[in-house]
Write an enzyme that holds these catalytic residues in place. Sequence first.
Site, short mmCIF file in Angstrom:
data_model
loop_
_atom_site.label_atom_id
_atom_site.label_comp_id
_atom_site.label_asym_id
_atom_site.label_seq_id
_atom_site.Cartn_x
_atom_site.Cartn_y
_atom_site.Cartn_z
N HIS A 276 90.54 107.59 69.16
CA HIS A 276 91.09 108.75 69.89
C HIS A 276 92.16 108.29 70.87
CE1 HIS A 276 87.66 111.90 69.25
NE2 HIS A 276 88.08 111.36 68.12
N TYR B 282 86.53 118.46 77.54
CA TYR B 282 85.71 118.57 78.75
C TYR B 282 86.06 119.92 79.38
CZ TYR B 282 84.89 113.52 78.44
OH TYR B 282 84.51 112.27 78.04
N PRO C 116 77.23 110.76 82.89
CA PRO C 116 77.90 110.45 81.62
C PRO C 116 79.28 111.08 81.47
CG PRO C 116 76.00 111.85 81.28
CD PRO C 116 75.97 111.45 82.69
N LYS D 244 81.04 106.07 80.86
CA LYS D 244 81.14 104.69 81.37
C LYS D 244 79.85 103.88 81.21
CE LYS D 244 85.28 105.05 82.53
NZ LYS D 244 86.04 104.65 81.34
N TYR E 12 89.82 106.44 82.21
CA TYR E 12 89.01 106.88 81.06
C TYR E 12 89.00 105.82 79.96
CZ TYR E 12 86.98 110.06 77.60
OH TYR E 12 86.14 110.65 76.66
P1 FAS Z 1 69.09 100.70 78.37
O1 FAS Z 1 68.26 101.61 79.22
O2 FAS Z 1 69.87 101.26 77.25
O3 FAS Z 1 68.15 99.57 77.71
C1 FAS Z 1 67.12 98.97 78.47
C2 FAS Z 1 66.10 98.43 77.48
O4 FAS Z 1 65.10 97.73 78.24
C3 FAS Z 1 65.39 99.53 76.70
O5 FAS Z 1 65.37 99.21 75.33
C4 FAS Z 1 63.99 99.55 77.31
O6 FAS Z 1 62.99 99.89 76.36
C5 FAS Z 1 63.83 98.12 77.77
N1 FAS Z 1 62.89 97.96 78.89
C6 FAS Z 1 62.72 98.80 79.95
N2 FAS Z 1 61.75 98.32 80.75
C7 FAS Z 1 61.29 97.16 80.19
C8 FAS Z 1 60.30 96.21 80.56
N3 FAS Z 1 59.59 96.36 81.67
N4 FAS Z 1 60.10 95.15 79.74
C9 FAS Z 1 60.86 94.99 78.61
N5 FAS Z 1 61.81 95.86 78.21
C10 FAS Z 1 62.02 96.93 79.00
N6 FAS Z 1 76.36 106.50 78.60
C11 FAS Z 1 77.57 106.86 78.12
O7 FAS Z 1 78.52 106.07 78.22
N7 FAS Z 1 77.74 108.11 77.53
C12 FAS Z 1 76.68 108.99 77.38
O8 FAS Z 1 76.84 110.09 76.85
C13 FAS Z 1 75.41 108.63 77.85
N8 FAS Z 1 74.33 109.48 77.69
C14 FAS Z 1 73.10 109.10 78.18
C15 FAS Z 1 71.97 109.93 78.04
C16 FAS Z 1 70.72 109.54 78.56
C17 FAS Z 1 69.50 110.45 78.40
C18 FAS Z 1 70.60 108.33 79.25
C19 FAS Z 1 69.26 107.93 79.87
C20 FAS Z 1 71.71 107.49 79.38
C21 FAS Z 1 72.96 107.86 78.84
N9 FAS Z 1 74.09 107.03 78.93
C22 FAS Z 1 75.30 107.37 78.46
C23 FAS Z 1 74.00 105.77 79.56
C24 FAS Z 1 73.46 104.77 78.57
O9 FAS Z 1 74.27 104.74 77.43
C25 FAS Z 1 73.34 103.48 79.29
O10 FAS Z 1 74.47 103.23 80.11
C26 FAS Z 1 73.14 102.30 78.38
O11 FAS Z 1 72.06 102.57 77.53
C27 FAS Z 1 72.88 101.08 79.27
O12 FAS Z 1 72.42 100.06 78.50
P2 FAS Z 1 71.35 99.03 79.09
O13 FAS Z 1 71.79 98.58 80.42
O14 FAS Z 1 71.12 98.05 78.02
O15 FAS Z 1 70.02 99.89 79.38
C1 PHB Z 2 79.01 111.66 73.70
O1 PHB Z 2 79.65 111.85 72.66
O2 PHB Z 2 77.78 111.51 73.73
C2 PHB Z 2 79.77 111.62 75.01
C3 PHB Z 2 81.15 111.51 74.99
C4 PHB Z 2 81.85 111.47 76.20
C5 PHB Z 2 81.16 111.57 77.39
C6 PHB Z 2 79.76 111.67 77.41
C7 PHB Z 2 79.07 111.70 76.20
O3 PHB Z 2 81.85 111.55 78.56
#
Ligand code: FAS
Ligand code: PHB
Length: 391
Positions: A72, A201, A293, A297, A385
């Site tokens: 994109h 957005y 989100p 980032k 962005y």
């Molecule tokens: P993560 O939380 O992904 O991974 C952590 C890992 O550690 C998990 O697998 C967990 O099971 C494990 N863990 C936890 N506690 C533990 C323990 N005590 N022992 C061992 N393992 C353990 N980001 C975007 O850029 N765009 C989005 O649209 C977006 N939507 C999101 C929606 C939701 C509901 C959430 C919660 C987050 C969203 N995010 C989004 C942010 C997300 O993508 C995170 O930034 C990303 O997963 C971060 O990666 P990690 O730091 O690896 O953490």
């Molecule tokens: C998504 O596609 O999940 C998405 C894209 C852009 C955002 C947040 C979520 O800023």
Amino acid sequence: MKTDIAIIGAGPAGMLLAHLLSQEGISAVVLERRDRAYVEARVRAGVLEQVTVDLLRRLGLNARMEREGLVHGGTNLALDGELFHIDLAALTGGRHVVVYGQQEVMKDLFDAAPARGVEIVWNAEDVALHGLDGDEPIVTWTAQGEAKQLACRFVAGCDGFHGVSRAAIPATVLRQFERVYPFGWLGFLADVPPADEELVYANHERGFALASMRSPTRSRYYVQCGLEEKLEDWPDERFWDELCLRLGPQLAAKVTRGAAFEKSIAPLRSFVAEPMRWGRLFLAGDAAHIVPPTGAKGMNLAASDVTFLAEALVEFFKSGKAGGIEGYSARALARVWKAERFSWWFTSVTHRFPEMDGFSRRLQMAELDYIRQSEAAQRSLAENYVGLPML
Ligand code: FAS
Ligand code: PHB
């Protein structure tokens, strides 16, 4: 068991770090509380910054992303249904983002792990960190009730916001900064073609909406919702009706409706923990910071954190120098806080805040109107962005 680096968590941060260290011949073991199916099932992020795309290319894990990812060069804002385009590529000297879901990134990281000797311990329960202020930390856990332990040189806390690593930093050392938003995002995944070729957005009187996608046949939509709302309050038809109202008639006419096969509500917060290093423990990704989100980032910050961390660890293990390790926290936080600022700002200009009065609403509309008319304002949005340079 003994290894150089114990990595807690097999999300994007933990697995990208494990692959980076493996590429440099530094031993690591990933300890993940859940199983692979759980981690892959989390829908989460959708947009990769150039930094993350470059990292996957550097790791040789980009083949499927190049084939299936959607490049994109622009994005769109909508104010009460009136769309305007932000030409990301033209404003940033040709840079762009790639739409490629976090689930796909995780599949690629897990699929490549065995051949590269990336060791993952699944279902590691009760992980605990010991001796972080000494020279040889120990990580303990249980597996089917059996006690296990791992001696290591360093621990990478990649266990997300609800993990155990951040809490291992003494309260007298740890500083935490937070903003909790008075709303959440209801996410909706359906196998229907996206309404537009790029993301939209939308700031609307009724609240924020985002039109995103995962492929030309799979759409990802979000609407801002109240924190008290439940999924059962949002049958598919209500979601589609509300989404179309907020996107406005021009885009709503291009929305294809269909059954959701994934729906979830996520609260929004801005959060940073400092420092991102204490003794032999380093924090990376959501373990150290959370962004709303809106700015896409979250996963990208995890990627930049572990790029800095891997550089520091490679310097230490290859040359014995500790400059990178000593400087990791400050270097990572400098980038984290810029992403926190952008994500907070982008959320503040696109969402409807409950306490918003007429003055605040008009300020929001003026800011979006300014962005629409000013190349300088658009360039600032665009460079944040697509992702700021790695310094
Ligand atoms: P993560 O939380 O992904 O991974 C952590 C890992 O550690 C998990 O697998 C967990 O099971 C494990 N863990 C936890 N506690 C533990 C323990 N005590 N022992 C061992 N393992 C353990 N980001 C975007 O850029 N765009 C989005 O649209 C977006 N939507 C999101 C929606 C939701 C509901 C959430 C919660 C987050 C969203 N995010 C989004 C942010 C997300 O993508 C995170 O930034 C990303 O997963 C971060 O990666 P990690 O730091 O690896 O953490
Ligand atoms: C998504 O596609 O999940 C998405 C894209 C852009 C955002 C947040 C979520 O800023």
